[in-house]
Design a protein around this motif. Structure first.
Motif, PDB file in Angstrom:
ATOM      1  N   GLU A  39      12.245  -9.953  23.097  1.00 17.74           N
ATOM      2  CA  GLU A  39      11.424 -10.656  24.093  1.00 17.74           C
ATOM      3  C   GLU A  39      11.258  -9.841  25.365  1.00 17.74           C
ATOM      4  O   GLU A  39      10.270  -9.992  26.070  1.00 17.74           O
ATOM      5  CB  GLU A  39      12.059 -11.997  24.420  1.00 17.74           C
ATOM      6  CG  GLU A  39      12.019 -12.964  23.259  1.00 17.74           C
ATOM      7  CD  GLU A  39      12.764 -14.240  23.524  1.00 17.74           C
ATOM      8  OE1 GLU A  39      13.319 -14.388  24.633  1.00 17.74           O
ATOM      9  OE2 GLU A  39      12.805 -15.095  22.637  1.00 17.74           O
ATOM     10  N   ARG A  40      12.189  -8.984  25.672  1.00 16.77           N
ATOM     11  CA  ARG A  40      12.138  -8.198  26.898  1.00 16.77           C
ATOM     12  C   ARG A  40      10.964  -7.221  26.884  1.00 16.77           C
ATOM     13  O   ARG A  40      10.416  -6.887  27.931  1.00 16.77           O
ATOM     14  CB  ARG A  40      13.457  -7.435  27.062  1.00 16.77           C
ATOM     15  CG  ARG A  40      13.720  -6.971  28.452  1.00 16.77           C
ATOM     16  CD  ARG A  40      15.100  -6.329  28.587  1.00 16.77           C
ATOM     17  NE  ARG A  40      16.138  -7.145  27.998  1.00 16.77           N
ATOM     18  CZ  ARG A  40      17.010  -6.710  27.082  1.00 16.77           C
ATOM     19  NH1 ARG A  40      16.956  -5.474  26.653  1.00 16.77           N
ATOM     20  NH2 ARG A  40      17.931  -7.502  26.595  1.00 16.77           N
ATOM     21  N   ILE A  41      10.562  -6.771  25.719  1.00 11.67           N
ATOM     22  CA  ILE A  41       9.458  -5.814  25.634  1.00 11.67           C
ATOM     23  C   ILE A  41       8.130  -6.473  26.004  1.00 11.67           C
ATOM     24  O   ILE A  41       7.177  -5.797  26.406  1.00 11.67           O
ATOM     25  CB  ILE A  41       9.405  -5.194  24.223  1.00 11.67           C
ATOM     26  CG1 ILE A  41       8.501  -3.981  24.173  1.00 11.67           C
ATOM     27  CG2 ILE A  41       8.913  -6.174  23.209  1.00 11.67           C
ATOM     28  CD1 ILE A  41       9.169  -2.731  24.536  1.00 11.67           C
ATOM     29  N   LEU A  42       8.045  -7.786  25.909  1.00 12.75           N
ATOM     30  CA  LEU A  42       6.794  -8.486  26.179  1.00 12.75           C
ATOM     31  C   LEU A  42       6.530  -8.698  27.660  1.00 12.75           C
ATOM     32  O   LEU A  42       5.400  -8.956  28.057  1.00 12.75           O
ATOM     33  CB  LEU A  42       6.796  -9.839  25.463  1.00 12.75           C
ATOM     34  CG  LEU A  42       6.906  -9.768  23.942  1.00 12.75           C
ATOM     35  CD1 LEU A  42       7.033 -11.167  23.378  1.00 12.75           C
ATOM     36  CD2 LEU A  42       5.723  -9.042  23.346  1.00 12.75           C
ATOM     37  N   PHE A  43       7.551  -8.616  28.496  1.00 12.44           N
ATOM     38  CA  PHE A  43       7.390  -8.867  29.923  1.00 12.44           C
ATOM     39  C   PHE A  43       6.961  -7.587  30.631  1.00 12.44           C
ATOM     40  O   PHE A  43       7.474  -6.504  30.374  1.00 12.44           O
ATOM     41  CB  PHE A  43       8.694  -9.382  30.530  1.00 12.44           C
ATOM     42  CG  PHE A  43       9.124 -10.695  29.949  1.00 12.44           C
ATOM     43  CD1 PHE A  43       8.311 -11.808  30.005  1.00 12.44           C
ATOM     44  CD2 PHE A  43      10.348 -10.807  29.325  1.00 12.44           C
ATOM     45  CE1 PHE A  43       8.705 -13.014  29.460  1.00 12.44           C
ATOM     46  CE2 PHE A  43      10.752 -12.007  28.779  1.00 12.44           C
ATOM     47  CZ  PHE A  43       9.926 -13.107  28.850  1.00 12.44           C
ATOM     48  N   ASP A  44       6.010  -7.737  31.554  1.00  6.99           N
ATOM     49  CA  ASP A  44       5.546  -6.592  32.345  1.00  6.99           C
ATOM     50  C   ASP A  44       6.494  -6.369  33.510  1.00  6.99           C
ATOM     51  O   ASP A  44       7.044  -7.313  34.082  1.00  6.99           O
ATOM     52  CB  ASP A  44       4.143  -6.847  32.886  1.00  6.99           C
ATOM     53  CG  ASP A  44       3.090  -6.794  31.803  1.00  6.99           C
ATOM     54  OD1 ASP A  44       3.344  -6.116  30.793  1.00  6.99           O
ATOM     55  OD2 ASP A  44       2.037  -7.423  31.978  1.00  6.99           O
ATOM     56  N   ASP A  45       6.640  -5.119  33.879  1.00  3.76           N
ATOM     57  CA  ASP A  45       7.418  -4.799  35.064  1.00  3.76           C
ATOM     58  C   ASP A  45       6.548  -5.009  36.292  1.00  3.76           C
ATOM     59  O   ASP A  45       5.356  -4.723  36.291  1.00  3.76           O
ATOM     60  CB  ASP A  45       7.899  -3.349  35.020  1.00  3.76           C
ATOM     61  CG  ASP A  45       8.901  -3.129  33.903  1.00  3.76           C
ATOM     62  OD1 ASP A  45       9.570  -4.115  33.527  1.00  3.76           O
ATOM     63  OD2 ASP A  45       9.017  -1.988  33.432  1.00  3.76           O
ATOM     64  N   ASP A  46       7.162  -5.482  37.380  1.00  3.55           N
ATOM     65  CA  ASP A  46       6.417  -5.685  38.614  1.00  3.55           C
ATOM     66  C   ASP A  46       6.163  -4.375  39.352  1.00  3.55           C
ATOM     67  O   ASP A  46       5.225  -4.261  40.121  1.00  3.55           O
ATOM     68  CB  ASP A  46       7.171  -6.646  39.529  1.00  3.55           C
ATOM     69  CG  ASP A  46       7.199  -8.053  38.957  1.00  3.55           C
ATOM     70  OD1 ASP A  46       6.308  -8.382  38.166  1.00  3.55           O
ATOM     71  OD2 ASP A  46       8.114  -8.811  39.311  1.00  3.55           O
TER      72      ASP A  46
END
Length: 58
Positions: A39-46
């Motif tokens: 799931e971490r791969i799906l979140f964009d970095d700010d």
């Protein structure tokens, strides 16, 4: 037939080494968070990535 006297202990030793490595990984928590990395791969970095400066080949 004489080769089996060497191959059987080698096979048992390799099996025991694999089993001990698997049990060590269970005890050290390698399989605790199976969904986190997926799931971490799906979140964009700010923070956007910095652009690399142009390379000079010469």
């Amino acid at each position: 037939m004489k080769d089996f006297l060497y191959l059987i202990p080698v096979a048992l030793a390799l099996g025991a080494a694999g089993l001990s490595a698997f049990l060590w990984s269970l005890r050290s928590g390698q399989y605790d968070d199976l969904d986190g990395a997926a799931e971490r791969i799906l979140f964009d970095d700010d923070v956007p990535m910095k652009a690399n400066p142009p390379r000079r080949d010469r």
